[in-house]
Write an enzyme that holds these catalytic residues in place. Structure first.
Site, PDB file in Angstrom:
ATOM      1  N   TRP A   1       0.837  -1.209   0.000  1.00 56.66           N
ATOM      2  CA  TRP A   1       0.000   0.000   0.000  1.00 56.66           C
ATOM      3  C   TRP A   1       0.865   1.249   0.000  1.00 56.66           C
ATOM      4  CZ3 TRP A   1      -4.285  -1.396  -1.780  1.00 56.66           C
ATOM      5  CH2 TRP A   1      -4.934  -2.556  -1.368  1.00 56.66           C
TER       6      TRP A   1
ATOM      7  N   ASP B   1      -1.249   6.840   6.516  1.00 50.97           N
ATOM      8  CA  ASP B   1      -2.340   5.952   6.129  1.00 50.97           C
ATOM      9  C   ASP B   1      -2.585   5.026   7.323  1.00 50.97           C
ATOM     10  OD1 ASP B   1      -3.959   3.932   5.202  1.00 50.97           O
ATOM     11  OD2 ASP B   1      -2.693   3.380   3.497  1.00 50.97           O
TER      12      ASP B   1
ATOM     13  N   LYS C   1     -12.122  -1.457   8.361  1.00 49.26           N
ATOM     14  CA  LYS C   1     -11.406  -2.433   9.194  1.00 49.26           C
ATOM     15  C   LYS C   1     -11.731  -2.239  10.678  1.00 49.26           C
ATOM     16  CE  LYS C   1      -8.073  -2.318   5.553  1.00 49.26           C
ATOM     17  NZ  LYS C   1      -8.064  -3.613   4.881  1.00 49.26           N
TER      18      LYS C   1
HETATM   19  C1  LIG Z   1      -3.030   0.129   4.843  1.00 45.80           C
HETATM   20  C2  LIG Z   1      -3.984   0.136   3.691  1.00 45.80           C
HETATM   21  N1  LIG Z   1      -3.973   1.174   2.843  1.00 45.80           N
HETATM   22  C3  LIG Z   1      -4.807   1.234   1.805  1.00 45.80           C
HETATM   23  C4  LIG Z   1      -5.710   0.234   1.539  1.00 45.80           C
HETATM   24  C5  LIG Z   1      -6.639   0.347   0.372  1.00 45.80           C
HETATM   25  O1  LIG Z   1      -7.864   0.768   0.858  1.00 45.80           O
HETATM   26  P1  LIG Z   1      -9.148   1.013  -0.031  1.00 45.80           P
HETATM   27  O2  LIG Z   1      -9.571  -0.323  -0.527  1.00 45.80           O
HETATM   28  O3  LIG Z   1     -10.109   1.659   0.915  1.00 45.80           O
HETATM   29  O4  LIG Z   1      -8.774   1.930  -1.147  1.00 45.80           O
HETATM   30  C6  LIG Z   1      -5.774  -0.866   2.398  1.00 45.80           C
HETATM   31  C7  LIG Z   1      -6.754  -1.940   2.144  1.00 45.80           C
HETATM   32  O5  LIG Z   1      -6.693  -3.035   2.639  1.00 45.80           O
HETATM   33  C8  LIG Z   1      -4.878  -0.907   3.486  1.00 45.80           C
HETATM   34  O6  LIG Z   1      -4.895  -1.953   4.322  1.00 45.80           O
END
Ligand SMILES: Cc1ncc(COP(=O)(O)O)c(C=O)c1O
Length: 367
Positions: free
Chosen positions: A102, A178, A202
């Site tokens: 991510w 994030d 989550k």
């Molecule tokens: C740390 C992290 N960042 C970003 C995301 C992506 O999130 P989204 O699906 O809401 O775009 C996730 C999804 O699991 C994540 O765990």
């Protein structure tokens, strides 16, 4: 109806009471003769829910008045783009700490935007090559650019099961995090952050709503040459009613936050989350010949616990038998493999106790 024990990585388990409330109110919301799904976002019944959700976040996370709380859409990946669109001004460079998939994607989005907008995004350090993302960088690896537009980190790496145990000092450079997979799981000093974002799916609610907590001066100083829908200012100026919000997702988040607050709020969550993680890691560590946790101890996540078994065949067997025992969602991310238990706020200690009892039995039979 039998509810399973849900270790999904996200969307993930929600408190049963939050779901029951949504069920009970689905057709007729508070005697209004219609569902909340059918209410205007510009009228009192919904506005009350909307404001309560924001107030709960402010109270539970002790968000100071220097920061606004915004409810947006587009998920955390949307924020990968929206953060640089707002904060990465022409001629500037942003610093990214790459600790997982991510984080890597967040950096790539900033590079793309920078290419269009006359700015840059630099990788300060990546833990991909040496350790396959199984650790958080040490202090001396974090040589930040003192003139950076911001420093971006991923507080908890959902796929790899690593988590920052303390946050880096960035001086006058705003720290952007994030927190999709650990918001509201432990106390944070919001004043140390320029901006925090998290997909709700989550720890705080269902998918569809993205929580953004941002310093007011950063919002005010955001780029104005981007579409209005992507400007933090549009949301801050309208109490996040700039356009039609995901009303039902925000409502279920409100229900979830109410339940978590009634359970004792951040203090109780911190205690229980630590106990859950300890129980699971202790079980893994007690049999190093059978279970193996690849993450460096000092970087272990209390939200996503990942581990391996001696062979892939045994892992498959473990996952199959766990599922048959109503312990679901334990498969590691497809890019990582192995086993992963996501033990977010709505997963209770009793649920982890069930998992651990199952693990001990499985080890006895197969070890
Ligand atoms: C740390 C992290 N960042 C970003 C995301 C992506 O999130 P989204 O699906 O809401 O775009 C996730 C999804 O699991 C994540 O765990």
């Amino acid at each position: 109806m039998a509810r399973v024990v849900n270790f999904n990585a996200g969307p993930a388990a929600l408190p049963l009471a939050a779901l029951e409330q949504a069920r009970d109110e689905l057709i007729d919301f508070e005697g209004t003769g219609m569902s909340l799904l059918e209410h205007s976002h510009r009228e009192a019944p919904y506005e009350k829910v909307h404001r309560e959700a924001i107030a709960l976040l402010r109270r539970m996370l002790s968000v100071p008045e220097t920061h606004d709380i915004l409810l947006m859409q587009g998920g955390a990946r949307g924020q990968f783009a929206i953060v640089p669109m707002n904060l990465l001004h022409a001629g500037k460079s942003a610093d990214y700490v790459v600790t997982g998939t991510w984080a890597k994607q967040a950096h790539e989005e900033a590079v793309l935007f920078g290419n269009m907008a006359g700015a840059k995004a630099r990788v300060v350090v990546s833990t991909e090559k040496d350790k396959k993302f199984a650790r958080i960088p040490t202090k001396d690896e974090l040589a930040f650019d003192p003139s950076a537009a911001y420093v971006h980190i991923t507080s908890n790496n959902t796929l790899f099961g690593t988590q920052w145990q303390s946050y880096p000092e960035t001086g006058d450079v705003p720290l952007v995090a994030d927190m999709t997979s650990d918001l509201l799981s432990r106390p944070i000093d919001v004043s140390k952050f320029g901006l925090i974002y998290a997909g709700a799916q989550k720890n705080v609610g269902p998918s569809g709503v993205t929580v953004v907590i941002a310093r007011k001066d950063l919002i005010a100083g955001g780029r104005t040459d981007i579409p209005q829908i992507f400007r933090y200012k549009s949301f801050a100026d309208s109490e996040s009613l700039f356009n039609t919000p995901p009303t039902f997702a925000i409502y279920v988040m409100r229900n979830t936050l109410r339940v978590l607050e009634e359970q004792g709020g951040i203090e109780a969550l911190t205690r229980e989350n630590a106990a859950k993680a300890k129980l699971l890691y202790d079980t893994i560590d007690a049999s190093p010949d059978f279970w193996r946790a690849p993450v460096e101890k000092a970087s272990r996540s209390i939200m996503n616990v990942v581990w391996r078994l001696p062979t892939e065949e045994l892992e498959k067997k473990f996952l199959g038998e766990a599922k048959a025992a109503s312990l679901v969602g334990l498969k590691g991310h497809r890019s990582v493999g192995g086993v992963r238990a996501s033990i977010y706020n709505a997963v209770r200690l009793a649920d982890v106790e069930k998992l651990v009892a199952f693990m001990r039995e499985f080890e006895k039979k197969n070890g």
